[in-house]
Design a protein around this motif. Structure first.
Motif, PDB file in Angstrom:
ATOM      1  N   ARG A  40     -37.557 -35.887 -14.240  1.00  0.00           N
ATOM      2  CA  ARG A  40     -36.278 -35.164 -14.178  1.00  0.00           C
ATOM      3  C   ARG A  40     -35.132 -36.044 -14.676  1.00  0.00           C
ATOM      4  O   ARG A  40     -35.119 -37.258 -14.416  1.00  0.00           O
ATOM      5  CB  ARG A  40     -35.976 -34.720 -12.737  1.00  0.00           C
ATOM      6  N   LEU A  41     -34.226 -35.416 -15.360  1.00  0.00           N
ATOM      7  CA  LEU A  41     -33.032 -36.141 -15.790  1.00  0.00           C
ATOM      8  C   LEU A  41     -31.859 -35.172 -15.921  1.00  0.00           C
ATOM      9  O   LEU A  41     -32.056 -33.946 -15.884  1.00  0.00           O
ATOM     10  CB  LEU A  41     -33.267 -36.849 -17.127  1.00  0.00           C
ATOM     11  N   VAL A  42     -30.685 -35.744 -16.052  1.00  0.00           N
ATOM     12  CA  VAL A  42     -29.500 -34.933 -16.357  1.00  0.00           C
ATOM     13  C   VAL A  42     -29.021 -35.350 -17.743  1.00  0.00           C
ATOM     14  O   VAL A  42     -28.889 -36.547 -18.024  1.00  0.00           O
ATOM     15  CB  VAL A  42     -28.378 -35.143 -15.313  1.00  0.00           C
ATOM     16  N   VAL A  43     -28.797 -34.355 -18.608  1.00  0.00           N
ATOM     17  CA  VAL A  43     -28.192 -34.633 -19.915  1.00  0.00           C
ATOM     18  C   VAL A  43     -26.694 -34.421 -19.778  1.00  0.00           C
ATOM     19  O   VAL A  43     -26.252 -33.319 -19.421  1.00  0.00           O
ATOM     20  CB  VAL A  43     -28.770 -33.714 -21.008  1.00  0.00           C
ATOM     21  N   HIS A  44     -25.943 -35.485 -20.009  1.00  0.00           N
ATOM     22  CA  HIS A  44     -24.477 -35.387 -19.971  1.00  0.00           C
ATOM     23  C   HIS A  44     -23.980 -35.265 -21.408  1.00  0.00           C
ATOM     24  O   HIS A  44     -24.038 -36.236 -22.173  1.00  0.00           O
ATOM     25  CB  HIS A  44     -23.869 -36.642 -19.338  1.00  0.00           C
ATOM     26  N   GLY A  45     -23.545 -34.091 -21.778  1.00  0.00           N
ATOM     27  CA  GLY A  45     -23.016 -33.895 -23.131  1.00  0.00           C
ATOM     28  C   GLY A  45     -21.506 -34.032 -23.151  1.00  0.00           C
ATOM     29  O   GLY A  45     -20.856 -33.986 -22.096  1.00  0.00           O
ATOM     30  N   HIS A  46     -20.964 -34.254 -24.319  1.00  0.00           N
ATOM     31  CA  HIS A  46     -19.503 -34.234 -24.462  1.00  0.00           C
ATOM     32  C   HIS A  46     -19.176 -33.692 -25.853  1.00  0.00           C
ATOM     33  O   HIS A  46     -20.088 -33.457 -26.657  1.00  0.00           O
ATOM     34  CB  HIS A  46     -18.893 -35.618 -24.254  1.00  0.00           C
ATOM     35  N   ASP A  47     -17.908 -33.482 -26.122  1.00  0.00           N
ATOM     36  CA  ASP A  47     -17.555 -33.086 -27.489  1.00  0.00           C
ATOM     37  C   ASP A  47     -16.404 -33.943 -27.986  1.00  0.00           C
ATOM     38  O   ASP A  47     -15.924 -34.830 -27.277  1.00  0.00           O
ATOM     39  CB  ASP A  47     -17.296 -31.581 -27.619  1.00  0.00           C
ATOM     40  N   THR A  48     -15.998 -33.671 -29.225  1.00  0.00           N
ATOM     41  CA  THR A  48     -15.008 -34.549 -29.864  1.00  0.00           C
ATOM     42  C   THR A  48     -13.791 -33.733 -30.316  1.00  0.00           C
ATOM     43  O   THR A  48     -13.084 -34.130 -31.225  1.00  0.00           O
ATOM     44  CB  THR A  48     -15.640 -35.263 -31.080  1.00  0.00           C
ATOM     45  N   ARG A  49     -13.582 -32.582 -29.683  1.00  0.00           N
ATOM     46  CA  ARG A  49     -12.529 -31.664 -30.159  1.00  0.00           C
ATOM     47  C   ARG A  49     -11.137 -32.291 -30.097  1.00  0.00           C
ATOM     48  O   ARG A  49     -10.250 -31.889 -30.828  1.00  0.00           O
ATOM     49  CB  ARG A  49     -12.567 -30.357 -29.365  1.00  0.00           C
ATOM     50  N   ASP A  50     -10.958 -33.280 -29.197  1.00  0.00           N
ATOM     51  CA  ASP A  50      -9.606 -33.844 -29.063  1.00  0.00           C
ATOM     52  C   ASP A  50      -9.215 -34.719 -30.260  1.00  0.00           C
ATOM     53  O   ASP A  50      -8.044 -34.968 -30.480  1.00  0.00           O
ATOM     54  CB  ASP A  50      -9.459 -34.624 -27.740  1.00  0.00           C
ATOM     55  N   HIS A  51     -10.183 -35.182 -31.048  1.00  0.00           N
ATOM     56  CA  HIS A  51      -9.797 -36.006 -32.202  1.00  0.00           C
ATOM     57  C   HIS A  51     -10.483 -35.607 -33.507  1.00  0.00           C
ATOM     58  O   HIS A  51     -10.247 -36.234 -34.535  1.00  0.00           O
ATOM     59  CB  HIS A  51     -10.063 -37.488 -31.895  1.00  0.00           C
ATOM     60  N   CYS A  52     -11.337 -34.590 -33.470  1.00  0.00           N
ATOM     61  CA  CYS A  52     -12.061 -34.223 -34.689  1.00  0.00           C
ATOM     62  C   CYS A  52     -11.743 -32.770 -35.049  1.00  0.00           C
ATOM     63  O   CYS A  52     -12.116 -31.845 -34.320  1.00  0.00           O
ATOM     64  CB  CYS A  52     -13.561 -34.411 -34.489  1.00  0.00           C
ATOM     65  N   VAL A  53     -11.080 -32.587 -36.170  1.00  0.00           N
ATOM     66  CA  VAL A  53     -10.632 -31.246 -36.580  1.00  0.00           C
ATOM     67  C   VAL A  53     -11.823 -30.308 -36.827  1.00  0.00           C
ATOM     68  O   VAL A  53     -11.691 -29.085 -36.715  1.00  0.00           O
ATOM     69  CB  VAL A  53      -9.712 -31.353 -37.833  1.00  0.00           C
ATOM     70  N   TYR A  54     -12.977 -30.877 -37.122  1.00  0.00           N
ATOM     71  CA  TYR A  54     -14.159 -30.029 -37.380  1.00  0.00           C
ATOM     72  C   TYR A  54     -14.824 -29.521 -36.101  1.00  0.00           C
ATOM     73  O   TYR A  54     -15.584 -28.570 -36.129  1.00  0.00           O
ATOM     74  CB  TYR A  54     -15.218 -30.807 -38.179  1.00  0.00           C
ATOM     75  N   ASP A  55     -14.561 -30.215 -34.986  1.00  0.00           N
ATOM     76  CA  ASP A  55     -15.279 -29.861 -33.758  1.00  0.00           C
ATOM     77  C   ASP A  55     -14.516 -28.765 -33.007  1.00  0.00           C
ATOM     78  O   ASP A  55     -14.150 -28.927 -31.832  1.00  0.00           O
ATOM     79  CB  ASP A  55     -15.476 -31.124 -32.894  1.00  0.00           C
TER      80      ASP A  55
END
Ligand SMILES: Cc1cc2nc3c(=O)[nH]c(=O)nc-3n(C[C@H](O)[C@H](O)[C@H](O)COP(=O)(O)O)c2cc1C
Length: 365
Positions: A40-55
């Motif tokens: 068992r594990l937890v996948v911690h995802g994140h995004d880059t919307r605060d600095h990447c115009v494409y995200d």
């Protein structure tokens, strides 16, 4: 538990060692792993919307996380383990988080796509122009889970798609918001990069790449070159128009239901990865072409993506051209777009952060 102390179960390690090769926009690898026990594990995802115009709204990052989950499930199948994934609905959208469990499944067939996980890589250079065979197209169609289909752009539409990418690149290369992103995601003088994209994988010739390196250090240089020396021309020819013509086809993966929520983008990412791995298994090369879809959504939702006058109008024109090419409905329900064809695997590619750098201590927020 520190990273040094962490004892990773050998089976789980095998799965994660493969899963980390999932593709992500600009090779950001927006995932970390919190191991709970052997299965068992937890996948911690994140995004880059605060600095990447494409995200935009974190959707490309969410697709990348979907690709990670699909790769994990494929890897687990070769070990007679079935993956269960449950998203934590109480974490913010910027941090997609999943509880993952692997259950024994002695009857589970190993997924043959596992063999393609390490070989799959983006190829941004010219590909063969021979049309895809019926067998190749059929394998790619079948690869998609229910709810998705492929819209092919072949024959004269290949040229139209190449021109769309050429005009789209002008937008990207004349916009300071995109320049900031490009500057931070390219590793210069590199054939491989663990945490970014090596410049040699971008598809330009060595002279142009060298010039790009110098020019891109400073937005004023970029602006000067663009204004007085047709600075976007060589990169756009080499990285967009020529590869856009030199391929078997462009394709658009269309969702039956227009994606709206995070789960739709996670699912789309899983579909994308099955499609891409199938292409690899067929000896085909692929390059995503996501930015026209992203700019179109900015336009459709009336959201401003650049402080530079005229950019929004240019994107609106691109969006009209994209919709004219594939039809309004498919354009709006598109989740992934790219070019595909027979060809050599890329000689330069992104690598990945080592697994130990992706592990986070138990109880991580
Ligand atoms: C959601 C998503 C969007 C991407 N968009 C683009 C794109 O627009 N153009 C491009 O050349 N590559 C694109 N890529 C490819 C990534 O840059 C590439 O997968 C990453 O750098 C890792 O390299 P690899 O695929 O060779 O392992 C995209 C990948 C993902 C997962």
């Amino acid at each position: 538990m520190s990273k040094m102390e962490l004892r990773l179960d050998a089976t789980l390690e095998q799965i994660l060692e493969l899963a980390r090769w999932a593709p992500s926009g600009d090779n950001t690898q927006p995932w970390r792993f919190e191991v709970l026990d052997e299965r068992r594990l937890v996948v911690h995802g994140h995004d880059t919307r605060d600095h990447c115009v494409y995200d935009l709204d974190g959707h490309p990052s969410q697709m990348s996380i979907g690709a990670l989950l699909e790769t994990m499930a494929i890897a687990a199948s070769t070990l007679q383990l079935e993956m269960r994934a449950m998203r934590h609905t109480d974490t913010p959208d910027t941090r997609p988080t999943f509880s993952i469990e692997f259950l024994p499944a002695p009857d589970l067939e190993p997924d043959p796509l596992a063999d393609a996980i390490l070989a799959r890589s983006v190829q941004r250079r010219a590909l063969g122009r021979r049309a895809l065979t019926a067998a190749e197209k059929s394998a790619l169609n079948i690869a998609l889970p229910a709810g998705y289909r492929v819209h092919w752009l072949e024959g004269s539409q290949r040229g139209a798609a190449a021109r769309l990418m050429f005009r789209n690149a002008k937008l990207r290369l004349t916009m300071p918001e995109a320049h900031r992103v490009h500057k931070s995601v390219i590793e210069w003088n590199a054939r491989y990069s663990e945490d970014r994209m090596p410049d040699q994988a971008l598809g330009a010739d060595p002279m142009t790449t060298k010039l790009m390196r110098w020019v891109m250090q400073d937005w004023r240089r970029v602006h000067f070159f663009n204004t007085w020396l047709a600075g976007t021309l060589a990169p756009r020819l080499q990285m967009d128009l020529i590869p856009g013509l030199a391929c078997a086809a462009h394709f658009v993966l269309v969702a039956e239901r227009r994606p709206q929520r995070m789960d739709d983008y996670i699912a789309a990412g899983r579909a994308m990865q099955r499609f891409w791995l199938t292409a690899t298994a067929q000896g085909l090369q692929l390059q995503p072409e996501m930015t026209p879809l992203i700019f179109s959504r900015y336009v459709r939702e009336g959201r401003v993506f650049s402080a530079t006058p005229g950019m929004q109008e240019r994107a609106a024109e691109l969006s009209r051209q994209g919709a004219a090419l594939v039809g309004q409905q498919d354009w709006e329900a598109a989740v992934f777009m790219g070019r595909i064809g027979a060809g050599e695997p890329a000689a330069s590619r992104s690598l990945r952060r080592p697994l130990r750098d992706l592990l986070v201590p138990a109880g991580s927020p």
